[in-house]
Design an enzyme around this catalytic site. Structure first.
Site, PDB file in Angstrom:
ATOM      1  N   GLY A 162     -47.490  11.541 107.185  1.00 14.03           N
ATOM      2  CA  GLY A 162     -47.083  10.604 108.220  1.00 14.03           C
ATOM      3  C   GLY A 162     -46.454   9.365 107.614  1.00 14.03           C
ATOM      4  O   GLY A 162     -46.918   8.855 106.590  1.00 14.03           O
TER       5      GLY A 162
ATOM      6  N   GLY B 277     -59.774  13.800 106.209  1.00 10.26           N
ATOM      7  CA  GLY B 277     -60.648  14.097 107.332  1.00 10.26           C
ATOM      8  C   GLY B 277     -60.618  13.024 108.393  1.00 10.26           C
ATOM      9  O   GLY B 277     -59.723  12.193 108.432  1.00 10.26           O
TER      10      GLY B 277
ATOM     11  N   ARG C  89     -59.528   5.205 110.335  1.00  7.90           N
ATOM     12  CA  ARG C  89     -60.348   3.994 110.356  1.00  7.90           C
ATOM     13  C   ARG C  89     -60.349   3.284 111.707  1.00  7.90           C
ATOM     14  O   ARG C  89     -61.098   2.329 111.896  1.00  7.90           O
ATOM     15  CB  ARG C  89     -59.891   3.035 109.255  1.00  7.90           C
ATOM     16  CG  ARG C  89     -60.242   3.521 107.855  1.00  7.90           C
ATOM     17  CD  ARG C  89     -59.784   2.518 106.808  1.00  7.90           C
ATOM     18  NE  ARG C  89     -60.289   2.837 105.499  1.00  7.90           N
ATOM     19  CZ  ARG C  89     -59.526   3.295 104.509  1.00  7.90           C
ATOM     20  NH1 ARG C  89     -58.241   3.481 104.687  1.00  7.90           N
ATOM     21  NH2 ARG C  89     -60.065   3.545 103.336  1.00  7.90           N
TER      22      ARG C  89
ATOM     23  N   GLN D 282     -59.143   6.488  95.061  1.00  4.90           N
ATOM     24  CA  GLN D 282     -58.176   5.614  95.734  1.00  4.90           C
ATOM     25  C   GLN D 282     -58.854   4.474  96.502  1.00  4.90           C
ATOM     26  O   GLN D 282     -58.196   3.710  97.179  1.00  4.90           O
ATOM     27  CB  GLN D 282     -57.230   6.411  96.626  1.00  4.90           C
ATOM     28  CG  GLN D 282     -57.840   6.995  97.872  1.00  4.90           C
ATOM     29  CD  GLN D 282     -56.889   7.951  98.570  1.00  4.90           C
ATOM     30  OE1 GLN D 282     -56.530   8.997  98.026  1.00  4.90           O
ATOM     31  NE2 GLN D 282     -56.465   7.599  99.763  1.00  4.90           N
TER      32      GLN D 282
ATOM     33  N   HIS E 108     -52.614  13.493 112.462  1.00  3.02           N
ATOM     34  CA  HIS E 108     -52.824  14.611 111.539  1.00  3.02           C
ATOM     35  C   HIS E 108     -52.425  15.936 112.190  1.00  3.02           C
ATOM     36  O   HIS E 108     -51.781  16.778 111.570  1.00  3.02           O
ATOM     37  CB  HIS E 108     -54.299  14.725 111.140  1.00  3.02           C
ATOM     38  CG  HIS E 108     -54.831  13.595 110.351  1.00  3.02           C
ATOM     39  ND1 HIS E 108     -55.738  12.708 110.871  1.00  3.02           N
ATOM     40  CD2 HIS E 108     -54.614  13.204 109.075  1.00  3.02           C
ATOM     41  CE1 HIS E 108     -56.062  11.824 109.949  1.00  3.02           C
ATOM     42  NE2 HIS E 108     -55.389  12.085 108.849  1.00  3.02           N
TER      43      HIS E 108
ATOM     44  N   VAL F 217     -47.585   8.509 114.574  1.00  2.00           N
ATOM     45  CA  VAL F 217     -48.101   8.758 115.918  1.00  2.00           C
ATOM     46  C   VAL F 217     -48.954   7.550 116.292  1.00  2.00           C
ATOM     47  O   VAL F 217     -49.746   7.058 115.488  1.00  2.00           O
ATOM     48  CB  VAL F 217     -48.916  10.069 115.967  1.00  2.00           C
ATOM     49  CG1 VAL F 217     -49.555  10.267 117.335  1.00  2.00           C
ATOM     50  CG2 VAL F 217     -48.016  11.254 115.613  1.00  2.00           C
TER      51      VAL F 217
ATOM     52  N   GLN G  10     -47.135   5.023 100.316  1.00  2.75           N
ATOM     53  CA  GLN G  10     -47.674   6.290  99.825  1.00  2.75           C
ATOM     54  C   GLN G  10     -46.610   7.380  99.893  1.00  2.75           C
ATOM     55  O   GLN G  10     -46.490   8.192  98.977  1.00  2.75           O
ATOM     56  CB  GLN G  10     -48.902   6.661 100.644  1.00  2.75           C
ATOM     57  CG  GLN G  10     -49.584   7.924 100.196  1.00  2.75           C
ATOM     58  CD  GLN G  10     -50.890   8.138 100.928  1.00  2.75           C
ATOM     59  OE1 GLN G  10     -51.823   7.380 100.744  1.00  2.75           O
ATOM     60  NE2 GLN G  10     -50.946   9.155 101.744  1.00  2.75           N
TER      61      GLN G  10
ATOM     62  N   LYS H 284     -46.623   6.446 108.534  1.00  3.73           N
ATOM     63  CA  LYS H 284     -47.517   5.286 108.626  1.00  3.73           C
ATOM     64  C   LYS H 284     -47.836   4.738 107.245  1.00  3.73           C
ATOM     65  O   LYS H 284     -47.885   3.534 107.037  1.00  3.73           O
ATOM     66  CB  LYS H 284     -48.798   5.687 109.363  1.00  3.73           C
ATOM     67  CG  LYS H 284     -49.915   4.673 109.303  1.00  3.73           C
ATOM     68  CD  LYS H 284     -51.213   5.243 109.806  1.00  3.73           C
ATOM     69  CE  LYS H 284     -51.800   6.308 108.959  1.00  3.73           C
ATOM     70  NZ  LYS H 284     -52.238   5.948 107.621  1.00  3.73           N
TER      71      LYS H 284
ATOM     72  N   LEU I  38     -59.975  13.524 111.530  1.00  6.62           N
ATOM     73  CA  LEU I  38     -58.645  13.838 112.051  1.00  6.62           C
ATOM     74  C   LEU I  38     -58.393  13.240 113.429  1.00  6.62           C
ATOM     75  O   LEU I  38     -59.302  13.063 114.230  1.00  6.62           O
ATOM     76  CB  LEU I  38     -58.453  15.351 112.104  1.00  6.62           C
ATOM     77  CG  LEU I  38     -58.620  16.093 110.776  1.00  6.62           C
ATOM     78  CD1 LEU I  38     -58.341  17.572 110.965  1.00  6.62           C
ATOM     79  CD2 LEU I  38     -57.750  15.509 109.681  1.00  6.62           C
TER      80      LEU I  38
END
Length: 182
Positions: free
Chosen positions: A137, A21, A177, A51, A27, A166, A143, A139, A23
């Site tokens: 993504g 979320g 964040r 996590q 996203h 992006v 992960q 970024k 977003l």
């Protein structure tokens, strides 16, 4: 969601964009690509407690559920899966995916258990949604590597699509964040 999944034509391709979320355009670019490449687009919004470490921002993590659902619908998401913690981790939940080696990299050392939480929730979401393709993504590079390993090691039949990061106008990677910076 499993009932919905069973009702879809077996020949349909499903593009899946899992999120926590809050977003942003990063996203939404994943949703745009999923829309171009699949018959059906599913996104999920779930702030995954497993996590987050003990001193991390789980309680303060940005949440804007209503706005997020509107944004996803406007970009062509056909379904938004919004499980709660009890659905994903019932009171008797004991099974986790514990990837080897990820706690040894810098991010893993500074966030013990983070990759275990990511591996577990992504595997659970893939089992529920059963997508043809899933979009992430770049970024979150570690992960992305983890998710590719999970899919390969556990023989999960999903194509992982990794997209470029992006960025904000000043070059900062878009993050949920980033809301903390204002």
């Amino acid at each position: 969601f499993r009932q919905l999944r069973k009702s879809l034509p077996s020949t349909s391709t499903i593009g899946y964009v899992p999120t926590m979320g809050a977003l942003h355009d990063g996203h939404l670019s994943l949703v745009d690509r999923a829309r171009k490449e699949n018959d059906i687009v599913v996104s999920s919004i779930f702030v995954n407690p497993t996590q987050f470490g003990k001193n991390e921002d789980l309680g303060k993590y940005p949440r804007q559920l209503e706005k997020d659902v509107e944004m996803l619908a406007a970009r062509g998401a056909d379904h938004v899966f919004i499980p709660d913690v009890d659905m994903m981790y019932g009171k008797h939940h004991v099974a986790y995916i514990d990837p080897t080696g990820f706690d040894d990299i810098p991010e893993g050392k500074s966030r013990p258990g983070h990759f275990r939480g990511v591996a577990t929730i992504v595997t659970k979401l893939f089992n529920i949604v059963q997508p043809t393709r899933a979009y992430f993504g770049q970024k979150d590079a570690a992960q992305c590597v983890l998710i590719q390993r999970i899919v390969e090691d556990l023989n999960i039949p999903v194509e992982i699509v990794i997209m470029d990061t992006v960025r904000e106008a000043d070059g900062l990677a878009m993050l949920s964040r980033n809301a903390y910076l204002t």
